[in-house]
Scaffold this motif. Structure first.
Motif, PDB file in Angstrom:
ATOM      1  N   GLN A  30       0.823  -1.211   0.000  1.00  0.00           N
ATOM      2  CA  GLN A  30       0.000   0.000   0.000  1.00  0.00           C
ATOM      3  C   GLN A  30       0.858   1.261   0.000  1.00  0.00           C
ATOM      4  O   GLN A  30       0.545   2.231  -0.681  1.00  0.00           O
ATOM      5  N   TRP A  31       1.967   1.245   0.746  1.00  0.00           N
ATOM      6  CA  TRP A  31       2.857   2.393   0.752  1.00  0.00           C
ATOM      7  C   TRP A  31       3.454   2.613  -0.634  1.00  0.00           C
ATOM      8  O   TRP A  31       3.499   3.733  -1.123  1.00  0.00           O
ATOM      9  N   TRP A  32       3.899   1.519  -1.260  1.00  0.00           N
ATOM     10  CA  TRP A  32       4.499   1.646  -2.586  1.00  0.00           C
ATOM     11  C   TRP A  32       3.468   2.150  -3.603  1.00  0.00           C
ATOM     12  O   TRP A  32       3.803   2.955  -4.482  1.00  0.00           O
ATOM     13  N   ASP A  33       2.243   1.673  -3.505  1.00  0.00           N
ATOM     14  CA  ASP A  33       1.187   2.163  -4.402  1.00  0.00           C
ATOM     15  C   ASP A  33       0.995   3.675  -4.237  1.00  0.00           C
ATOM     16  O   ASP A  33       0.800   4.398  -5.215  1.00  0.00           O
ATOM     17  N   GLY A  34       1.054   4.163  -2.997  1.00  0.00           N
ATOM     18  CA  GLY A  34       0.919   5.595  -2.764  1.00  0.00           C
ATOM     19  C   GLY A  34       2.073   6.381  -3.362  1.00  0.00           C
ATOM     20  O   GLY A  34       1.881   7.434  -3.978  1.00  0.00           O
ATOM     21  N   VAL A  35       3.299   5.876  -3.195  1.00  0.00           N
ATOM     22  CA  VAL A  35       4.475   6.543  -3.773  1.00  0.00           C
ATOM     23  C   VAL A  35       4.381   6.541  -5.290  1.00  0.00           C
ATOM     24  O   VAL A  35       4.636   7.552  -5.944  1.00  0.00           O
ATOM     25  N   GLU A  36       4.003   5.399  -5.857  1.00  0.00           N
ATOM     26  CA  GLU A  36       3.873   5.284  -7.309  1.00  0.00           C
ATOM     27  C   GLU A  36       2.824   6.266  -7.845  1.00  0.00           C
ATOM     28  O   GLU A  36       3.052   6.946  -8.851  1.00  0.00           O
ATOM     29  N   LEU A  37       1.706   6.361  -7.159  1.00  0.00           N
ATOM     30  CA  LEU A  37       0.658   7.285  -7.577  1.00  0.00           C
ATOM     31  C   LEU A  37       1.148   8.730  -7.495  1.00  0.00           C
ATOM     32  O   LEU A  37       0.883   9.534  -8.385  1.00  0.00           O
ATOM     33  N   TRP A  38       1.901   9.048  -6.444  1.00  0.00           N
ATOM     34  CA  TRP A  38       2.440  10.394  -6.309  1.00  0.00           C
ATOM     35  C   TRP A  38       3.384  10.727  -7.464  1.00  0.00           C
ATOM     36  O   TRP A  38       3.317  11.803  -8.047  1.00  0.00           O
ATOM     37  N   VAL A  39       4.282   9.783  -7.806  1.00  0.00           N
ATOM     38  CA  VAL A  39       5.240  10.032  -8.890  1.00  0.00           C
ATOM     39  C   VAL A  39       4.519  10.169 -10.225  1.00  0.00           C
ATOM     40  O   VAL A  39       4.850  11.044 -11.030  1.00  0.00           O
ATOM     41  N   VAL A  40       3.529   9.338 -10.472  1.00  0.00           N
ATOM     42  CA  VAL A  40       2.817   9.385 -11.751  1.00  0.00           C
ATOM     43  C   VAL A  40       2.079  10.705 -11.921  1.00  0.00           C
ATOM     44  O   VAL A  40       1.969  11.231 -13.033  1.00  0.00           O
ATOM     45  N   GLN A  41       1.598  11.284 -10.839  1.00  0.00           N
ATOM     46  CA  GLN A  41       0.850  12.532 -10.934  1.00  0.00           C
ATOM     47  C   GLN A  41       1.751  13.760 -11.069  1.00  0.00           C
ATOM     48  O   GLN A  41       1.263  14.844 -11.344  1.00  0.00           O
ATOM     49  N   LEU A  42       3.054  13.585 -10.903  1.00  0.00           N
ATOM     50  CA  LEU A  42       3.973  14.707 -11.075  1.00  0.00           C
ATOM     51  C   LEU A  42       4.141  15.031 -12.553  1.00  0.00           C
ATOM     52  O   LEU A  42       4.006  14.151 -13.407  1.00  0.00           O
ATOM     53  N   PRO A  43       4.466  16.260 -12.879  1.00  0.00           N
ATOM     54  CA  PRO A  43       4.780  16.572 -14.274  1.00  0.00           C
ATOM     55  C   PRO A  43       6.052  15.836 -14.706  1.00  0.00           C
ATOM     56  O   PRO A  43       6.919  15.537 -13.881  1.00  0.00           O
ATOM     57  N   VAL A  44       6.167  15.565 -15.999  1.00  0.00           N
ATOM     58  CA  VAL A  44       7.302  14.802 -16.515  1.00  0.00           C
ATOM     59  C   VAL A  44       8.617  15.506 -16.199  1.00  0.00           C
ATOM     60  O   VAL A  44       9.622  14.848 -15.912  1.00  0.00           O
ATOM     61  N   ALA A  45       8.613  16.813 -16.213  1.00  0.00           N
ATOM     62  CA  ALA A  45       9.830  17.570 -15.919  1.00  0.00           C
ATOM     63  C   ALA A  45      10.308  17.348 -14.480  1.00  0.00           C
ATOM     64  O   ALA A  45      11.478  17.526 -14.178  1.00  0.00           O
ATOM     65  N   VAL A  46       9.414  16.946 -13.593  1.00  0.00           N
ATOM     66  CA  VAL A  46       9.781  16.655 -12.208  1.00  0.00           C
ATOM     67  C   VAL A  46      10.025  15.152 -12.031  1.00  0.00           C
ATOM     68  O   VAL A  46      10.883  14.748 -11.238  1.00  0.00           O
ATOM     69  N   GLN A  47       9.293  14.326 -12.774  1.00  0.00           N
ATOM     70  CA  GLN A  47       9.457  12.874 -12.665  1.00  0.00           C
ATOM     71  C   GLN A  47      10.884  12.449 -13.008  1.00  0.00           C
ATOM     72  O   GLN A  47      11.472  11.615 -12.325  1.00  0.00           O
ATOM     73  N   PHE A  48      11.431  12.999 -14.077  1.00  0.00           N
ATOM     74  CA  PHE A  48      12.757  12.587 -14.534  1.00  0.00           C
ATOM     75  C   PHE A  48      13.824  12.811 -13.461  1.00  0.00           C
ATOM     76  O   PHE A  48      14.574  11.889 -13.135  1.00  0.00           O
ATOM     77  N   PRO A  49      13.928  14.018 -12.872  1.00  0.00           N
ATOM     78  CA  PRO A  49      14.937  14.190 -11.812  1.00  0.00           C
ATOM     79  C   PRO A  49      14.686  13.296 -10.597  1.00  0.00           C
ATOM     80  O   PRO A  49      15.630  12.800  -9.992  1.00  0.00           O
ATOM     81  N   VAL A  50      13.420  13.095 -10.234  1.00  0.00           N
ATOM     82  CA  VAL A  50      13.122  12.227  -9.085  1.00  0.00           C
ATOM     83  C   VAL A  50      13.626  10.812  -9.359  1.00  0.00           C
ATOM     84  O   VAL A  50      14.262  10.181  -8.512  1.00  0.00           O
ATOM     85  N   VAL A  51      13.379  10.324 -10.556  1.00  0.00           N
ATOM     86  CA  VAL A  51      13.829   8.976 -10.900  1.00  0.00           C
ATOM     87  C   VAL A  51      15.354   8.914 -10.925  1.00  0.00           C
ATOM     88  O   VAL A  51      15.962   7.978 -10.418  1.00  0.00           O
ATOM     89  N   MET A  52      15.996   9.906 -11.514  1.00  0.00           N
ATOM     90  CA  MET A  52      17.454   9.895 -11.611  1.00  0.00           C
ATOM     91  C   MET A  52      18.130  10.037 -10.249  1.00  0.00           C
ATOM     92  O   MET A  52      19.163   9.424  -9.995  1.00  0.00           O
ATOM     93  N   ILE A  53      17.558  10.822  -9.359  1.00  0.00           N
ATOM     94  CA  ILE A  53      18.183  11.077  -8.063  1.00  0.00           C
ATOM     95  C   ILE A  53      17.863   9.982  -7.046  1.00  0.00           C
ATOM     96  O   ILE A  53      18.704   9.648  -6.209  1.00  0.00           O
ATOM     97  N   VAL A  54      16.684   9.396  -7.121  1.00  0.00           N
ATOM     98  CA  VAL A  54      16.264   8.424  -6.104  1.00  0.00           C
ATOM     99  C   VAL A  54      16.324   6.990  -6.621  1.00  0.00           C
ATOM    100  O   VAL A  54      16.995   6.131  -6.038  1.00  0.00           O
TER     101      VAL A  54
END
Length: 96
Positions: A30-54
């Motif tokens: 359930q925690w991972w589903d929440g994190v995944e939903l949060w990342v998916v709702q971010l704009p692509v310009a923010v998703q890319f750095p989050v993925v690269m940094i984390v």
């Protein structure tokens, strides 16, 4: 038998509506589903750095851990069978 269960552990089943006790894995899912939903709702310009940094360093660390465990297992003396001793050569018989 009814036990006092903290409310953060109890969840309602979607189909029946009955309360069920969550296990640790269910909480993690359930925690991972929440994190995944949060990342998916971010704009692509923010998703890319989050993925690269984390995510990228996290995956690299897991890969290195797996590599070290595999190396340890391959070099573990307990996992290597002892070599069989070579048979001693028989002394040549001298014809008289």
């Amino acid at each position: 038998m009814v036990r006092n269960i903290p409310t953060w552990i109890v969840a309602k089943c979607r189909d029946t509506g009955h309360g069920t006790t969550l296990k640790v894995v269910d909480w993690l899912v359930q925690w991972w589903d929440g994190v995944e939903l949060w990342v998916v709702q971010l704009p692509v310009a923010v998703q890319f750095p989050v993925v690269m940094i984390v995510v990228l360093p996290l995956c690299l660390g897991v890969a290195r851990l797996i590599d070290r465990v595999a190396d340890w297992g391959a070099n573990n003396p307990a996992s290597v069978p002892e070599p069989e001793p070579e048979p001693e050569p028989e002394a040549e018989k001298v014809a008289a």
